[in-house]
Design an enzyme around this catalytic site. Structure first.
Site, mmCIF file in Angstrom:
data_model
loop_
_atom_site.group_PDB
_atom_site.id
_atom_site.type_symbol
_atom_site.label_atom_id
_atom_site.label_comp_id
_atom_site.label_asym_id
_atom_site.label_seq_id
_atom_site.Cartn_x
_atom_site.Cartn_y
_atom_site.Cartn_z
ATOM 1 N N CYS A 158 0.838 -1.208 0.000
ATOM 2 C CA CYS A 158 0.000 0.000 0.000
ATOM 3 C C CYS A 158 0.872 1.257 0.000
ATOM 4 O O CYS A 158 1.492 1.563 -1.010
ATOM 5 C CB CYS A 158 -0.985 -0.003 1.151
ATOM 6 N N HIS A 186 -8.223 -4.543 -1.770
ATOM 7 C CA HIS A 186 -6.996 -3.920 -1.299
ATOM 8 C C HIS A 186 -6.437 -4.734 -0.128
ATOM 9 O O HIS A 186 -7.177 -5.383 0.600
ATOM 10 C CB HIS A 186 -7.298 -2.492 -0.832
ATOM 11 N N ASP A 224 -10.274 -3.779 -5.683
ATOM 12 C CA ASP A 224 -9.770 -2.679 -4.861
ATOM 13 C C ASP A 224 -10.487 -1.410 -5.301
ATOM 14 O O ASP A 224 -10.178 -0.834 -6.341
ATOM 15 C CB ASP A 224 -8.257 -2.547 -5.055
#
Length: 293
Positions: A169, A261, A226
């Protein structure tokens, strides 16, 4: 989507003291676990058998930056992998990731890149974590800290000519940036790092704008489900990469259609084992393909 948005129902476990004690017991260091719900029933625990692992201190122009490193015990000339955390810092999941890489033969090092701005484990409110720490971390500072980590690794059993980076991330975005910054880098693997974003004094350029400057090929591992990283931004990045230098042209993306995600984060509800396992094997193969083994 960022790390904060990917949490289970947005809930935050603020019991930093409990997590810190648990991590000390597990790893023998003072790192805090993530400011996120820990799912002990799914979290992977990699044995440290045969490894040297724990906290180290890296000098960055006089500043003492903590980091967590793991490596095969008694070995030298090891390939080096920088491991870049989510916004929650170097917690148990990130430390375990270094163990996994060390078990595969790497000197893996995860620097505490937020330490000048604060301690993410002390934040139970994600909005404050974002505004009071993460938003204040300059990309230029991070690049310098990573360069210092590489120098430390080279002086402590690592081979900086066999250098890779991987990140998750926030760390995925940094992976792209470092691939445009460090000429010694051989390969990068970015796990669901955002490719576009607002321009600020701390974050003046994002991966899409740096595609033509890559000095090492990057493998991007992204989730088709995501909702915070639209696939159109992946397509835009692909279009820029094919116009770039050799390292950019060699970069690739793998999109897991049903993965959200943070699908590699085994301590969170977003974890998807098939995608995480496949991505991990692709990462190791990517490193070997470009001479980091």
């Amino acid at each position: 989507m960022n790390d904060a948005q990917a949490l289970l129902g947005g809930r935050v476990d603020a019991s930093g003291t409990t997590r810190r004690v648990a991590l000390k017991a597990a790893l023998g260091v003072g790192y805090a676990a993530a400011a996120a719900p820990i799912m002990a029933q799914t979290a992977i625990k990699t044995p440290s058998t045969g490894l040297v692992a724990g906290e180290v201190t890296i000098d960055v122009k006089g500043f003492k930056m903590p980091a967590y490193r793991a490596a095969p015990a008694g070995k030298k000339d090891l390939p080096v992998v920088l491991v870049i955390s989510e916004i929650f810092g170097v917690h148990e999941y990130i430390a375990d990731t270094t163990h996994r890489l060390a078990q595969a033969g790497y000197l893996a090092i995860a620097p505490e890149l937020f330490v000048r701005q604060g301690d993410p484990s002390e934040y139970g409110e994600l909005a404050k974590l974002q505004s009071e720490i993460i938003a204040k971390v300059p990309d230029e500072q991070v690049m310098g800290d990573l360069d210092a980590a590489v120098a430390w690794a080279a002086a402590n059993g690592g081979n900086a000519d066999k250098l890779a980076i991987t990140g998750f991330c926030w760390g995925g975005r940094i992976t792209w940036l470092y691939a445009a910054h460090q000429p010694r880098l051989k390969a990068g693997v970015a796990w669901y790092g955002r490719l576009v974003g607002n321009t600020t004094p701390q974050t003046p350029r994002h991966p899409l704008a740096l595609a033509g400057s890559l000095k090492a090929p990057v493998l991007g591992l992204y989730g088709g489900a995501d909702t915070g990283i639209p696939l159109e931004t992946v397509d835009k990045m692909k279009a820029e990469l094919v116009k770039g230098p050799a390292a950019a042209k060699a970069s690739e993306f793998v999109v897991y259609p049903d993965a959200p995600h943070a699908f590699h984060a085994d301590y969170r509800s977003s974890y998807r084992k098939p995608a995480a396992d496949d991505g991990w094997q692709r990462m190791l193969a990517w490193f070997k393909r470009f001479g980091v083994a």
